[in-house]
Design an enzyme around this catalytic site. Structure first.
Site, PDB file in Angstrom:
ATOM      1  N   TYR A   1       0.819  -1.208   0.000  1.00  0.00           N
ATOM      2  CA  TYR A   1       0.000   0.000   0.000  1.00  0.00           C
ATOM      3  C   TYR A   1       0.857   1.265   0.000  1.00  0.00           C
ATOM      4  O   TYR A   1       0.393   2.319   0.398  1.00  0.00           O
ATOM      5  CB  TYR A   1      -0.924   0.022   1.211  1.00  0.00           C
TER       6      TYR A   1
ATOM      7  N   ASP B   1      -3.387 -10.816  16.068  1.00  0.00           N
ATOM      8  CA  ASP B   1      -3.219 -11.165  14.657  1.00  0.00           C
ATOM      9  C   ASP B   1      -1.868 -11.312  14.002  1.00  0.00           C
ATOM     10  O   ASP B   1      -0.856 -11.494  14.658  1.00  0.00           O
ATOM     11  CB  ASP B   1      -4.017 -10.245  13.796  1.00  0.00           C
TER      12      ASP B   1
ATOM     13  N   HIS C   1       3.220  -8.526  -3.044  1.00  0.00           N
ATOM     14  CA  HIS C   1       3.441  -7.099  -3.383  1.00  0.00           C
ATOM     15  C   HIS C   1       2.392  -5.967  -3.521  1.00  0.00           C
ATOM     16  O   HIS C   1       2.273  -5.166  -2.625  1.00  0.00           O
ATOM     17  CB  HIS C   1       4.437  -7.004  -4.520  1.00  0.00           C
TER      18      HIS C   1
ATOM     19  N   TYR D   1     -11.236  -0.736   0.123  1.00  0.00           N
ATOM     20  CA  TYR D   1     -11.213  -0.255   1.510  1.00  0.00           C
ATOM     21  C   TYR D   1      -9.908   0.445   1.862  1.00  0.00           C
ATOM     22  O   TYR D   1      -9.807   1.078   2.910  1.00  0.00           O
ATOM     23  CB  TYR D   1     -11.495  -1.407   2.479  1.00  0.00           C
ATOM     24  N   ARG D   2      -8.912   0.366   0.972  1.00  0.00           N
ATOM     25  CA  ARG D   2      -7.583   0.862   1.324  1.00  0.00           C
ATOM     26  C   ARG D   2      -6.813   0.830   0.025  1.00  0.00           C
ATOM     27  O   ARG D   2      -7.083   0.012  -0.851  1.00  0.00           O
ATOM     28  CB  ARG D   2      -6.984  -0.156   2.298  1.00  0.00           C
TER      29      ARG D   2
HETATM   30  C1  LIG Z   1       2.856 -10.191   2.635  1.00  0.00           C
HETATM   31  C2  LIG Z   1       2.041  -9.135   3.252  1.00  0.00           C
HETATM   32  C3  LIG Z   1       0.890  -9.487   3.899  1.00  0.00           C
HETATM   33  C4  LIG Z   1       0.103  -8.530   4.465  1.00  0.00           C
HETATM   34  N1  LIG Z   1      -1.033  -8.926   5.085  1.00  0.00           N
HETATM   35  C5  LIG Z   1      -1.838  -7.995   5.597  1.00  0.00           C
HETATM   36  C6  LIG Z   1      -3.044  -8.403   6.234  1.00  0.00           C
HETATM   37  O1  LIG Z   1      -3.372  -9.554   6.319  1.00  0.00           O
HETATM   38  N2  LIG Z   1      -3.857  -7.452   6.717  1.00  0.00           N
HETATM   39  C7  LIG Z   1      -3.519  -6.129   6.632  1.00  0.00           C
HETATM   40  O2  LIG Z   1      -4.277  -5.309   7.094  1.00  0.00           O
HETATM   41  N3  LIG Z   1      -2.385  -5.720   6.044  1.00  0.00           N
HETATM   42  C8  LIG Z   1      -1.538  -6.601   5.523  1.00  0.00           C
HETATM   43  N4  LIG Z   1      -0.380  -6.179   4.917  1.00  0.00           N
HETATM   44  C9  LIG Z   1      -0.096  -4.721   4.791  1.00  0.00           C
HETATM   45  C10 LIG Z   1       0.847  -4.103   5.912  1.00  0.00           C
HETATM   46  O3  LIG Z   1       2.021  -4.813   6.004  1.00  0.00           O
HETATM   47  C11 LIG Z   1       0.248  -4.064   7.280  1.00  0.00           C
HETATM   48  O4  LIG Z   1      -1.018  -3.464   7.295  1.00  0.00           O
HETATM   49  C12 LIG Z   1       1.192  -3.391   8.305  1.00  0.00           C
HETATM   50  O5  LIG Z   1       0.776  -3.773   9.580  1.00  0.00           O
HETATM   51  C13 LIG Z   1       1.262  -1.913   8.279  1.00  0.00           C
HETATM   52  O6  LIG Z   1       1.812  -1.474   9.533  1.00  0.00           O
HETATM   53  P1  LIG Z   1       3.065  -0.478   9.638  1.00  0.00           P
HETATM   54  O7  LIG Z   1       3.261  -0.117  11.060  1.00  0.00           O
HETATM   55  O8  LIG Z   1       4.237  -1.035   8.938  1.00  0.00           O
HETATM   56  O9  LIG Z   1       2.505   0.766   8.840  1.00  0.00           O
HETATM   57  P2  LIG Z   1       3.284   2.057   8.429  1.00  0.00           P
HETATM   58  O10 LIG Z   1       3.897   1.864   7.097  1.00  0.00           O
HETATM   59  O11 LIG Z   1       4.154   2.533   9.533  1.00  0.00           O
HETATM   60  O12 LIG Z   1       2.066   3.053   8.324  1.00  0.00           O
HETATM   61  C14 LIG Z   1       1.092   2.917   7.317  1.00  0.00           C
HETATM   62  C15 LIG Z   1       0.384   4.258   7.180  1.00  0.00           C
HETATM   63  O13 LIG Z   1      -0.439   4.473   8.322  1.00  0.00           O
HETATM   64  C16 LIG Z   1      -0.362   5.815   8.750  1.00  0.00           C
HETATM   65  N5  LIG Z   1       0.266   5.841  10.095  1.00  0.00           N
HETATM   66  C17 LIG Z   1       1.152   4.968  10.595  1.00  0.00           C
HETATM   67  N6  LIG Z   1       1.471   5.280  11.841  1.00  0.00           N
HETATM   68  C18 LIG Z   1       0.764   6.372  12.162  1.00  0.00           C
HETATM   69  C19 LIG Z   1       0.653   7.158  13.343  1.00  0.00           C
HETATM   70  N7  LIG Z   1       1.339   6.876  14.448  1.00  0.00           N
HETATM   71  N8  LIG Z   1      -0.188   8.231  13.328  1.00  0.00           N
HETATM   72  C20 LIG Z   1      -0.902   8.510  12.220  1.00  0.00           C
HETATM   73  N9  LIG Z   1      -0.837   7.811  11.087  1.00  0.00           N
HETATM   74  C21 LIG Z   1      -0.009   6.740  11.050  1.00  0.00           C
HETATM   75  C22 LIG Z   1       0.480   6.546   7.731  1.00  0.00           C
HETATM   76  O14 LIG Z   1      -0.360   7.099   6.750  1.00  0.00           O
HETATM   77  C23 LIG Z   1       1.327   5.444   7.153  1.00  0.00           C
HETATM   78  O15 LIG Z   1       1.756   5.719   5.856  1.00  0.00           O
HETATM   79  C24 LIG Z   1       0.466  -7.143   4.373  1.00  0.00           C
HETATM   80  C25 LIG Z   1       1.648  -6.801   3.737  1.00  0.00           C
HETATM   81  C26 LIG Z   1       2.441  -7.782   3.169  1.00  0.00           C
HETATM   82  C27 LIG Z   1       3.667  -7.372   2.492  1.00  0.00           C
END
Ligand SMILES: Cc1cc2nc3c(=O)[nH]c(=O)nc-3n(C[C@H](O)[C@H](O)[C@H](O)COP(=O)(O)OP(=O)(O)OC[C@H]3O[C@@H](n4cnc5c(N)ncnc54)[C@H](O)[C@@H]3O)c2cc1C
Ligand SMILES: Cc1cc2nc3c(=O)[nH]c(=O)nc-3n(C[C@H](O)[C@H](O)[C@H](O)COP(=O)(O)OP(=O)(O)OC[C@H]3O[C@@H](n4cnc5c(N)ncnc54)[C@H](O)[C@@H]3O)c2cc1C
Lengths: 515, 515
Positions: free
Chosen positions: A93, A149, A365, A446-447
């Site tokens: 995303y 989760d 990806h 949704y996203r």
């Molecule tokens: C193989 C794979 C599987 C995945 N499976 C899933 C799944 O099953 N379900 C799912 O939901 N996602 C999934 N994802 C997507 C993603 O990896 C997750 O949602 C992940 O948990 C995002 O968390 P993060 O802390 O890295 O986000 P970040 O990259 O840190 O943040 C994402 C965005 O959220 C906002 N944000 C983050 N922190 C804050 C803050 N403190 N205050 C305000 N805004 C903020 C910002 O806009 C930021 O760009 C998957 C990804 C991969 C690669």
């Protein structure tokens, strides 16, 4: 005096203003926590475990809440765009990439990474942005509590984006129990759910550009008294509608206590082995090949994963119902983890995830995530459409359905080789086309990934974009200088001339922003 | 030309402006749907089944959405304050009375009262504001679906105020699946849950003054395959903490699938008979008397009501766990409906309500509704405090705890004789005092009666009222003329000089507004 010159200046910021910004923010957060992305900084394309440095002018890592507040106030004064992230693993995303590409990025997770409180009695925890599912899990093991989760990313980053999980706590966006948020004016807000008078304000801080979350309470799964994961394999491609219609009432009646995922054979084939091990062909797999692979792997064409929770007698009763599902669909089979002995078994991974032990054994990806009703008709229509478009682009269909209580999240995993410019172009064509296809059929996403935000926001246009107008009104009232995540999810503050910023399908097709 | 002169003019509206308003609104909605509350209109004090005419300058009953929009636009033009309601049965929380007492009231339910759609497959319905639980129930019977709760009032009125029910669908505010809302500028908005990009905006239309809900989708309870209501009676006053601590884990583990209510003996004594039938004394009952009554009625000092849902084997397993509760608390007993043969049995009423057959067999008056954690310590502290204050005011303690997944709603039913001015004064003292008592202990109220709105809003003041400032910012952005429900839940638009309007404890004590 040091000269802080970034690779590129944020829009409307002069070199002089940036200079002042850098000096002041170093005063606030310390020089070791301010990194200017200069022209000489080496960039490693595609290293997504790094925080996509190319797309920022600076990365600030505040050490505590007052430093966040002071930095936000400073950005406000100088109109510097700011994009916060937590773990920066928003893979699929957009990673940590900001929509306005040379924004200052705020790394909330580097220093603010503590589990502040765990209540065993109340079964919740209070965490800072840097806490990941893995870290929390380790912390909880001793208390017999489980995270709600999948791994990867932070609790807060995932929840604010309304990430979807597989356990009993499906929608992470509503599983929180209170947020502390820094508003665009630097004020600290406690946005509680449920407990107060007043409109519910917590929801406006999800998928939002209205605040920076500095703490979040999140509900944990109490020990349910027992757990059993299972898999059901369905033999035929066209079993999909029957599966969906059989599952729906079980989910509504809570016989299925958790989210059930229904995965296409390509996903599980990829987990077991890479494509080259099955075939030399570069084209998408055809049906016969997929049937052959399914047979070889002893899997179905569709494979579904779930779990029952509770003490032994409860599990037994629920499993009896669930074992009835295969009876309704000829050739389908029910499996327990001990029945599967292959080296890479999704069932074994799920047997962990579904009880709240995070893993990262499944990888990929660019996500396309439309929502649908839980009916065989809708599932089939979305599947047929996505498959057709994937084939047209020369890709395999990789996808799954995540069956919630009242709607399904369908994920199309757009897996492609980033190295080839041709594949990149096709991947872009595929996703841009699917957005319009789905909009024409009334399905929303949704996203979404950064460059698609405008295009998708534009499809959600009930009554002459009334919802967008409301979003803009609230955005401008709460963030008059438009400093926080401008353009996120298509919401442009007044300070940005929307017309000049919006990316439509055509500009996305001709543009490399989406990489 | 007719002269439309109301009993009292809304603030800052000249007689001439009101005249123009009346003429135009009659053009929009038809003269039969515009009722001016003139000085000669007879008022029936306390007839709360009528819509408290005293508190309005006019009542408008639009026939359709465009009429609502045109009326809102007209109010905007003339800055006329408008207070919508649906069934007008918000008893205990102010009925249909508006906070600004001569507002124009909009009766959304009189004409707009249709069930627009029922999806058996998806288990939801789309309703207009006038549809009550009773009407919907009748409509659904044939489809084997059930409404998600108690009767009285409309589906929409109850949901927008985040009413709490007893069935599996506890929080009605989150059980909707999409709202259509008229914004203060007259625009129509579709505020969906879950399905879109963007911040969740649906929550800001609950307990809100930001929009008028004209349609709502609401989730229904699918036929769970079976149902069994039960009661557990607990003998002693001081069983409360043990009960709470025993229930919490069962609720968290979903052995208790629905909201469990825990009622004080005075409530069930009142259902069985009036106080005079038990005693001649006017003072509050003392402990010995209550034990005697409990014995006479064969009830506990605390009585809890719940149900299990599912096919027979599921129910059997869950009931086995639930029957374990009495073992933990000596003297407590488990009852099924067939065990109770008295003429007015709460268990028999609940056996209907909990499976989604609305009833109105339980009645009362001024609610005080603080929230607490689900622990014996918190329950006891709230109970002791409320009981002490009730006694000081010369009232019995009438109350119950509604045990949700993660928090309890405690309702203190302030029942008093409206006829006596002394009782009225005491009732007021009681509730004003409880607000401050609870605030001092960190307990918030989730909903409140009109005159208490400012006082309670004022207790929810984390970080120098940051939440209120945000509410005001959003209110002013979305409703710049402050026409919609000004003052609701303490949120005053800029157009109203807050200082002149706020009611604090002292002014409430000296005021008859609260009647
Ligand atoms: C193989 C794979 C599987 C995945 N499976 C899933 C799944 O099953 N379900 C799912 O939901 N996602 C999934 N994802 C997507 C993603 O990896 C997750 O949602 C992940 O948990 C995002 O968390 P993060 O802390 O890295 O986000 P970040 O990259 O840190 O943040 C994402 C965005 O959220 C906002 N944000 C983050 N922190 C804050 C803050 N403190 N205050 C305000 N805004 C903020 C910002 O806009 C930021 O760009 C998957 C990804 C991969 C690669
Ligand atoms: C004995 C008794 C028991 C009760 N038990 C419960 C209970 O268990 N749980 C519970 O939650 N409540 C309970 N109540 C309180 C109340 O009766 C219910 O919440 C009722 O459903 C309110 O619905 P209504 O349609 O009558 O509301 P209304 O009086 O029509 O509306 C209430 C308020 O909601 C807002 N509103 C209404 N309609 C709209 C609209 N279309 N658009 C925008 N705003 C609107 C307005 O501010 C209005 O003043 C009880 C009351 C009594 C007397």
């Amino acid at each position: 005096m040091t000269n802080f010159r970034p690779r590129k200046l944020p829009p409307n910021i002069t070199e002089d203003a940036f200079q002042r910004f850098a000096t002041k923010v170093i005063n606030i957060c310390g020089s070791e926590n301010v990194k200017i992305i200069s022209a000489t900084l080496e960039l490693i394309d595609g290293d997504y475990m790094q925080s996509c440095k190319a797309h920022a002018s600076a990365i600030i890592s505040p050490r505590n809440v007052p430093e966040v507040q002071d930095t936000v106030r400073l950005c406000n004064k100088l109109c510097v765009p700011l994009w916060p992230f937590s773990a920066g693993r928003n893979i699929g995303y957009g990673g940590t990439a900001p929509r306005v590409s040379v924004s200052v990025r705020m790394d909330m997770g580097l220093h603010m990474n503590k589990v502040l409180n765990v209540s065993v009695e109340g079964s919740y925890t209070l965490v800072e942005p840097g806490v990941t599912y893995f870290e929390l899990h380790d912390y909880l093991e001793e208390h017999k509590l489980r995270v709600p989760d999948v791994g990867g990313g932070s609790i807060i980053g995932n929840a604010v984006e309304r990430g979807v999980g597989y356990s009993k706590h499906q929608d992470h966006g509503i599983m929180h129990c209170g947020l502390e948020v820094i508003l665009p004016d630097g004020e600290l807000l406690l946005a509680a759910l449920q407990l107060w008078l007043w409109p519910y304000n917590d929801g406006i801080f999800t998928q939002s550009s209205l605040g920076i979350v500095v703490k979040m309470g999140i509900w944990l799964m109490p020990n349910p008294g027992g757990f059993q994961a299972y898999m059901i394999t369905f033999p035929r491609d066209d079993d999909l509608p029957k599966i969906t219609d059989t599952i729906r009432p079980l989910r509504l009646q809570m016989v299925l206590q958790n989210v059930l995922t229904l995965r296409h054979i390509t996903l599980d084939a990829a987990v077991a082995n890479n494509k080259a091990s099955y075939t030399d062909r570069k084209e998408p797999w055809n049906g016969d090949e997929l049937y052959a692979i399914a047979q070889k792997l002893d899997l179905g064409y569709w494979n579904s994963f779930g779990a029952v929770y509770g003490p032994e007698p409860t599990r037994k009763v629920l499993l009896e119902f669930i074992k009835g599902v295969p009876l309704a669909i000829p050739g389908s089979e029910f499996w327990l983890p001990e029945d599967r002995t292959e080296p890479f078994s999704v069932l074994h991974t799920r047997a962990k995830v579904l009880q709240g032990i995070p893993t990262t054994n499944e990888l990929s990806h660019l996500f396309f995530s439309p929502i649908s009703k839980i009916t065989g008709k809708d599932a089939t229509a979305q599947y047929d459409l996505s498959k057709k478009r994937c084939f047209e682009a020369g890709f395999d269909f990789n996808g799954n359905f995540v069956v919630g209580m009242r709607a399904m999240h369908h994920s199309v995993w757009n897996v492609f080789n980033r190295e080839g410019p041709e594949a990149r172009k096709k991947a872009r064509w595929l996703i841009l086309t699917l957005v319009d296809d789905c909009a024409a059929r009334g399905w929303a996403e949704y996203r979404t990934h950064i460059p698609l935000m405008d295009q998708i926001a534009n499809t959600q246009n009930f009554n002459d974009t009334a919802q967008m107008k409301l979003n803009e009104k609230i955005k401008n009232a709460v963030d008059p200088n438009g400093i926080l995540a401008p353009g996120k999810n298509g919401i442009w503050p007044n300070k940005y001339k929307k017309k000049g910023w919006v990316l439509d399908a055509a500009s996305n097709m001709n543009n490399e922003v989406s990489k």
